[in-house]
Design a protein around this motif. Structure first.
Motif, PDB file in Angstrom:
ATOM      1  N   LYS A 160       0.842  -1.206   0.000  1.00 44.85           N
ATOM      2  CA  LYS A 160       0.000   0.000   0.000  1.00 44.85           C
ATOM      3  C   LYS A 160       0.876   1.255   0.000  1.00 44.85           C
ATOM      4  CE  LYS A 160      -3.708   2.462   2.348  1.00 44.85           C
ATOM      5  NZ  LYS A 160      -2.985   3.749   2.324  1.00 44.85           N
ATOM      6  N   GLN A 161       1.966   1.227   0.758  1.00 42.26           N
ATOM      7  CA  GLN A 161       2.861   2.371   0.769  1.00 42.26           C
ATOM      8  C   GLN A 161       3.385   2.657  -0.632  1.00 42.26           C
ATOM      9  OE1 GLN A 161       1.917   3.529   3.869  1.00 42.26           O
ATOM     10  NE2 GLN A 161       3.988   4.334   3.908  1.00 42.26           N
ATOM     11  N   PHE A 162       3.681   1.603  -1.375  1.00 42.34           N
ATOM     12  CA  PHE A 162       4.165   1.805  -2.742  1.00 42.34           C
ATOM     13  C   PHE A 162       3.042   2.256  -3.665  1.00 42.34           C
ATOM     14  CE2 PHE A 162       5.011   0.455  -7.056  1.00 42.34           C
ATOM     15  CZ  PHE A 162       6.280   0.970  -7.266  1.00 42.34           C
ATOM     16  N   PHE A 163       1.888   1.617  -3.578  1.00 38.73           N
ATOM     17  CA  PHE A 163       0.766   1.968  -4.454  1.00 38.73           C
ATOM     18  C   PHE A 163       0.334   3.418  -4.253  1.00 38.73           C
ATOM     19  CE2 PHE A 163      -0.826  -2.698  -4.739  1.00 38.73           C
ATOM     20  CZ  PHE A 163       0.228  -2.977  -5.599  1.00 38.73           C
ATOM     21  N   ASP A 164       0.441   3.913  -3.025  1.00 46.25           N
ATOM     22  CA  ASP A 164       0.065   5.311  -2.764  1.00 46.25           C
ATOM     23  C   ASP A 164       0.957   6.285  -3.523  1.00 46.25           C
ATOM     24  OD1 ASP A 164      -1.976   4.563  -1.106  1.00 46.25           O
ATOM     25  OD2 ASP A 164      -0.861   4.872   0.756  1.00 46.25           O
ATOM     26  N   GLY A 165       2.167   5.843  -3.858  1.00 44.96           N
ATOM     27  CA  GLY A 165       3.093   6.725  -4.555  1.00 44.96           C
ATOM     28  C   GLY A 165       2.993   6.682  -6.069  1.00 44.96           C
ATOM     29  N   VAL A 166       2.156   5.829  -6.608  1.00 49.90           N
ATOM     30  CA  VAL A 166       1.971   5.772  -8.063  1.00 49.90           C
ATOM     31  C   VAL A 166       1.198   7.002  -8.511  1.00 49.90           C
ATOM     32  CG1 VAL A 166       0.941   4.486  -9.965  1.00 49.90           C
ATOM     33  CG2 VAL A 166       2.035   3.263  -8.083  1.00 49.90           C
ATOM     34  N   PRO A 167       1.675   7.751  -9.499  1.00 49.67           N
ATOM     35  CA  PRO A 167       1.002   8.987  -9.932  1.00 49.67           C
ATOM     36  C   PRO A 167      -0.435   8.746 -10.389  1.00 49.67           C
ATOM     37  CG  PRO A 167       3.204   8.842 -10.870  1.00 49.67           C
ATOM     38  CD  PRO A 167       2.924   7.514 -10.236  1.00 49.67           C
ATOM     39  N   ASN A 168      -1.310   9.630  -9.985  1.00 53.43           N
ATOM     40  CA  ASN A 168      -2.713   9.522 -10.397  1.00 53.43           C
ATOM     41  C   ASN A 168      -2.880   9.701 -11.903  1.00 53.43           C
ATOM     42  OD1 ASN A 168      -3.825   9.071  -7.829  1.00 53.43           O
ATOM     43  ND2 ASN A 168      -3.768  11.273  -7.358  1.00 53.43           N
ATOM     44  N   GLU A 169      -1.918  10.398 -12.535  1.00 56.23           N
ATOM     45  CA  GLU A 169      -2.007  10.621 -13.978  1.00 56.23           C
ATOM     46  C   GLU A 169      -2.008   9.313 -14.754  1.00 56.23           C
ATOM     47  OE1 GLU A 169      -0.091  12.161 -11.933  1.00 56.23           O
ATOM     48  OE2 GLU A 169      -0.655  14.278 -12.057  1.00 56.23           O
TER      49      GLU A 169
END
Length: 277
Positions: A160-169
């Motif tokens: 989850k910590q990594f997925f939160d950092g994936v750009p919304n774009e």
């Protein structure tokens, strides 16, 4: 400038010195285990001056291979560790993706409940877990060895910590192209989180490979033993000496060591990318 450079050089040399000392300390038990495993029966293994003296023999390995179910136990450990790792990666990545990218009521509460699982020791869960295995008639089966280990709060937290950092774009661009939620998870988030999942997979595999307490309680047939449960039986059922159990320990350690050596860079990358110190 020269003084600063000299001070930096001295500090780095001291750092290397302490690093080498720590490595030596960690290697001493491994070296003792290996040397003991090739020591003839009846030889002293607690006297340092006698430990490195020949003769040496591979007879202990021959005894382990030919007088015990070592290959069956190795297969059990490999099957349980591999299956646990694959299923844990699948379940934790799906849970982490849902908690990171899907909007639903109670999302934060669910996340903190999962994280709270990190504070519950496995010893506190032994009795209810064992009762569940009895109720579902799963005792002494591979299911009993695998299913309880699939609840991995640490895996959900890391991913989850990594997925939160994936750009919304990236997500928005995929949605514009008509990608479904599962397609976004499968074709965007999984490839990007390869290093994090590799690190989690290695941790999960090694922990499952070395697990003793739950397999010791969950199975009662010798043919279902995993290596951590089976190795102590050498000292009680086969011999009172250390040579043969150490030979079995060497054989049991080889797969985990190989996995760690081959994928150690993924551990570093995964930890760095998730921000876990």
């Amino acid at each position: 400038m020269a003084a600063i450079k000299k001070k930096t050089t001295v500090g780095r040399k001291l750092l290397y010195l302490f690093s080498y000392l720590f490595v030596a300390v960690w290697l001493i038990p491994i070296a003792w285990m290996f040397i003991t495993s090739v020591t003839p029966s009846g030889s002293p293994v607690t006297v340092i001056s006698q430990l490195f003296k020949p003769p040496f023999t591979l007879g202990n390995y021959d005894y382990v291979v030919n007088n015990a179910l070592i290959w069956r136990w190795t297969f059990n450990s490999f099957l349980v560790a591999t299956t646990t790792t694959v299923l844990t990666i699948m379940l934790t990545s799906l849970a982490a993706f849902a908690l990171s990218r899907l909007t639903f009521k109670g999302r934060n509460v669910i996340f903190w409940v999962i994280i709270a699982g990190l504070m519950v020791p496995i010893e506190a869960l032994i009795v209810p877990l064992f009762q569940i295995m009895i109720d579902f008639n799963l005792v002494n089966s591979y299911s009993a060895l695998i299913l309880p280990n699939l609840a991995a709060p640490l895996g959900v937290f890391i991913l989850k910590q990594f997925f939160d950092g994936v750009p919304n774009e990236l997500v928005e661009a995929a949605r514009v192209d008509g990608a479904s939620i599962f397609t976004i998870y499968w074709k965007i988030f999984l490839p990007l989180s390869r290093s994090s999942m590799a690190a989690l997979a290695i941790f999960t595999f090694i922990m499952s490979w070395n697990d003793f307490l739950w397999p010791f309680l969950a199975v009662n047939s010798e043919a279902m033993f995993t290596l951590p449960v089976a190795i102590p039986t050498f000292q009680s059922a086969y011999t009172a000496e250390l040579m043969i159990p150490m030979a079995a320990n060497v054989l049991a350690s080889v797969p985990a060591i190989i996995v760690f050596i081959l994928f150690q860079k993924h551990i570093i990358q995964g930890i760095a990318m998730t921000g876990i110190k």
